[in-house]
Design an enzyme around this catalytic site. Sequence first.
Site, PDB file in Angstrom:
ATOM      1  N   ARG A 193       0.820  -0.953   0.280  1.00 16.90           N
ATOM      2  CA  ARG A 193       0.316  -0.045   0.575  1.00 16.90           C
ATOM      3  C   ARG A 193       0.540   1.401   0.208  1.00 16.90           C
ATOM      4  O   ARG A 193       2.134   1.327   0.277  1.00 16.90           O
ATOM      5  CB  ARG A 193      -0.681  -0.587   1.236  1.00 16.90           C
ATOM      6  CG  ARG A 193      -0.179  -0.764   1.949  1.00 16.90           C
ATOM      7  CD  ARG A 193       0.115   0.439   3.521  1.00 16.90           C
ATOM      8  NE  ARG A 193      -0.230   1.626   3.752  1.00 16.90           N
ATOM      9  CZ  ARG A 193       0.769   2.328   3.852  1.00 16.90           C
ATOM     10  NH1 ARG A 193       2.075   1.765   4.249  1.00 16.90           N
ATOM     11  NH2 ARG A 193       0.547   3.506   3.669  1.00 16.90           N
ATOM     12  N   GLY A 194       0.243   2.269   0.048  1.00 14.78           N
ATOM     13  CA  GLY A 194       1.085   3.499  -0.209  1.00 14.78           C
ATOM     14  C   GLY A 194       1.378   3.664  -1.542  1.00 14.78           C
ATOM     15  O   GLY A 194       1.773   3.053  -1.974  1.00 14.78           O
ATOM     16  N   ALA A 195       1.184   4.909  -1.995  1.00 13.78           N
ATOM     17  CA  ALA A 195       1.287   5.402  -3.771  1.00 13.78           C
ATOM     18  C   ALA A 195       2.094   5.022  -4.176  1.00 13.78           C
ATOM     19  O   ALA A 195       2.152   4.217  -5.401  1.00 13.78           O
ATOM     20  CB  ALA A 195       0.894   6.721  -3.701  1.00 13.78           C
ATOM     21  N   ARG A 252      -7.242  -0.543  -7.298  1.00 19.41           N
ATOM     22  CA  ARG A 252      -6.827   0.686  -6.017  1.00 19.41           C
ATOM     23  C   ARG A 252      -7.698   1.884  -7.071  1.00 19.41           C
ATOM     24  O   ARG A 252      -6.153   2.205  -7.688  1.00 19.41           O
ATOM     25  CB  ARG A 252      -6.228   0.669  -5.331  1.00 19.41           C
ATOM     26  CG  ARG A 252      -6.031  -0.823  -3.815  1.00 19.41           C
ATOM     27  CD  ARG A 252      -5.020   0.003  -3.340  1.00 19.41           C
ATOM     28  NE  ARG A 252      -6.032   0.788  -1.797  1.00 19.41           N
ATOM     29  CZ  ARG A 252      -5.484   1.222  -0.932  1.00 19.41           C
ATOM     30  NH1 ARG A 252      -4.023   1.264  -0.656  1.00 19.41           N
ATOM     31  NH2 ARG A 252      -6.013   1.883   0.129  1.00 19.41           N
ATOM     32  N   GLN A 294      -2.486   2.214  10.460  1.00 18.24           N
ATOM     33  CA  GLN A 294      -1.262   2.514   9.043  1.00 18.24           C
ATOM     34  C   GLN A 294      -0.200   3.049   9.739  1.00 18.24           C
ATOM     35  O   GLN A 294       0.573   3.675   9.632  1.00 18.24           O
ATOM     36  CB  GLN A 294      -1.544   3.029   7.879  1.00 18.24           C
ATOM     37  CG  GLN A 294      -2.224   2.166   6.850  1.00 18.24           C
ATOM     38  CD  GLN A 294      -3.078   2.526   6.560  1.00 18.24           C
ATOM     39  OE1 GLN A 294      -3.996   3.139   8.036  1.00 18.24           O
ATOM     40  NE2 GLN A 294      -4.529   2.745   6.007  1.00 18.24           N
ATOM     41  N   ASP A 333      -1.896  10.751  -2.483  1.00 21.41           N
ATOM     42  CA  ASP A 333      -1.979   9.526  -3.388  1.00 21.41           C
ATOM     43  C   ASP A 333      -1.989   9.716  -4.428  1.00 21.41           C
ATOM     44  O   ASP A 333      -2.339   9.670  -5.635  1.00 21.41           O
ATOM     45  CB  ASP A 333      -3.389   8.502  -2.767  1.00 21.41           C
ATOM     46  CG  ASP A 333      -2.665   7.610  -2.130  1.00 21.41           C
ATOM     47  OD1 ASP A 333      -2.681   8.492  -1.044  1.00 21.41           O
ATOM     48  OD2 ASP A 333      -2.228   6.506  -1.991  1.00 21.41           O
ATOM     49  N   ASN A 352      -5.615  12.582  -0.296  1.00 21.63           N
ATOM     50  CA  ASN A 352      -4.523  11.813   1.315  1.00 21.63           C
ATOM     51  C   ASN A 352      -5.837  10.605   1.814  1.00 21.63           C
ATOM     52  O   ASN A 352      -7.264  10.806   1.641  1.00 21.63           O
ATOM     53  CB  ASN A 352      -3.806  12.758   1.889  1.00 21.63           C
ATOM     54  CG  ASN A 352      -2.654  11.658   2.463  1.00 21.63           C
ATOM     55  OD1 ASN A 352      -1.865  10.885   1.926  1.00 21.63           O
ATOM     56  ND2 ASN A 352      -2.223  11.989   3.845  1.00 21.63           N
ATOM     57  N   LYS A 353      -5.253  10.350   2.402  1.00 18.77           N
ATOM     58  CA  LYS A 353      -6.042   9.651   3.954  1.00 18.77           C
ATOM     59  C   LYS A 353      -6.739  10.198   4.549  1.00 18.77           C
ATOM     60  O   LYS A 353      -6.391  11.076   4.906  1.00 18.77           O
ATOM     61  CB  LYS A 353      -4.435   8.792   4.857  1.00 18.77           C
ATOM     62  CG  LYS A 353      -5.080   7.506   6.322  1.00 18.77           C
ATOM     63  CD  LYS A 353      -6.226   6.233   5.254  1.00 18.77           C
ATOM     64  CE  LYS A 353      -5.350   5.449   4.161  1.00 18.77           C
ATOM     65  NZ  LYS A 353      -6.071   4.941   3.229  1.00 18.77           N
TER      66      LYS A 353
END
Length: 364
Positions: free
Chosen positions: A53-55, A93, A205, A246, A256-257
């Site tokens: 995960r994570g862009a 995603r 996270q 992201d 973002n998150k």
Amino acid sequence: MDLQNIPSRPIWQDEKDGKIRIIDQRRLPHRLIISELNTVDDVIYAISEMMVRGAPLIGVTGAYGVYLAFAGKEAIKDSREAGRQAERIKSARPTAVNLAWAVDRTLEKAGAAESDRRSSAACGEAAAIAELEAENSRRIGRYGCSLIESIAEKKSGKPVNILTHCNAGRLACIEEGTATAPVYAAHRKGVPVHVWVDETRPLNQGGRLTAWELGAAGVPHTVITDNAGGHLMQKGLVDIVIVGTDRTTYTGDVANKIGTYLKALAARDNNIPFYVALPSSTFDWQISDGVAQIPIEERDPDEVRYMPGFEKTGENLLMPENSPAANYAFDVTPARLVTGFITERGICRAEESAIRELFSKPET
Ligand code: MRU
């Protein structure tokens, strides 16, 4: 958990057998599981289930997915089929633009090669993207460090308090991270820093991954609930907010998150600088209105309903069995709330003209 023998990157091609391996991030920090990616389906599963995960990391994983499509016994020969598999990977995603960027770039490289060279061309491109993201992180670290140092100069030896949300660290990237890269750079230079780590519900996270990374690097930090940031800002306990993203529009709107927007609002109310650290692979040069146009992933409501345990998800039901839940994974912070961007090219204001000026200059 023993911190020895932890792979230095979250994805790599094994020198011994050529296999693509990843750290499965779902059980960190309590269990370190290494998984193999052997097929396009493995890649799609790893991205959508957030083993990775994570862009930037999603991008690199997607690029290796294109390689796997061209490799092995079932290797794709037909370019239309390759395009179809690439679309499948891209839709694993929806929010992080790095995924489409890296998949398209790798597909193009493979497509330009002779048919018997496609798999090695794709593999080389995926590795090149990984190296590029590692270098981007190092450069972001150098530029962002100057911001932390200038705050430190005014604090006469007291630690600079940095608040971050989610994990934009080395597990989300390849090395150093984006939001964490300036922190690591400052820490290495001996600048006193302390990081407030938002736990980042529902998948934690921040509490699981960012805290783990910072701890392993010896960076002082404290995990806080997602709602604590505003209070800390009012009390003068936050000097700067640095988050990842992201997808960022060329006009400066930042996805973002989920919860990042609320931190930006609180930072603005308390006159605290709010910076977004990102490599150029996270800019979306096609869209101008983040709130209207960035696709926001909605994930399984069970991620909200259940608190993951050490071993597997779905262990502890947090709410009445029949209460519905909604799980929006990202939000958009409008450019007007962003003080600036820390990129591999330098720091700029969150405005179209400043972004374009930075990226139109030849790289130095
Ligand atoms: O849902 P996740 O864990 O993939 O979300 C990750 C983030 O929101 C990060 O902040 C973002 O990808 C930037 S990583 C450098």
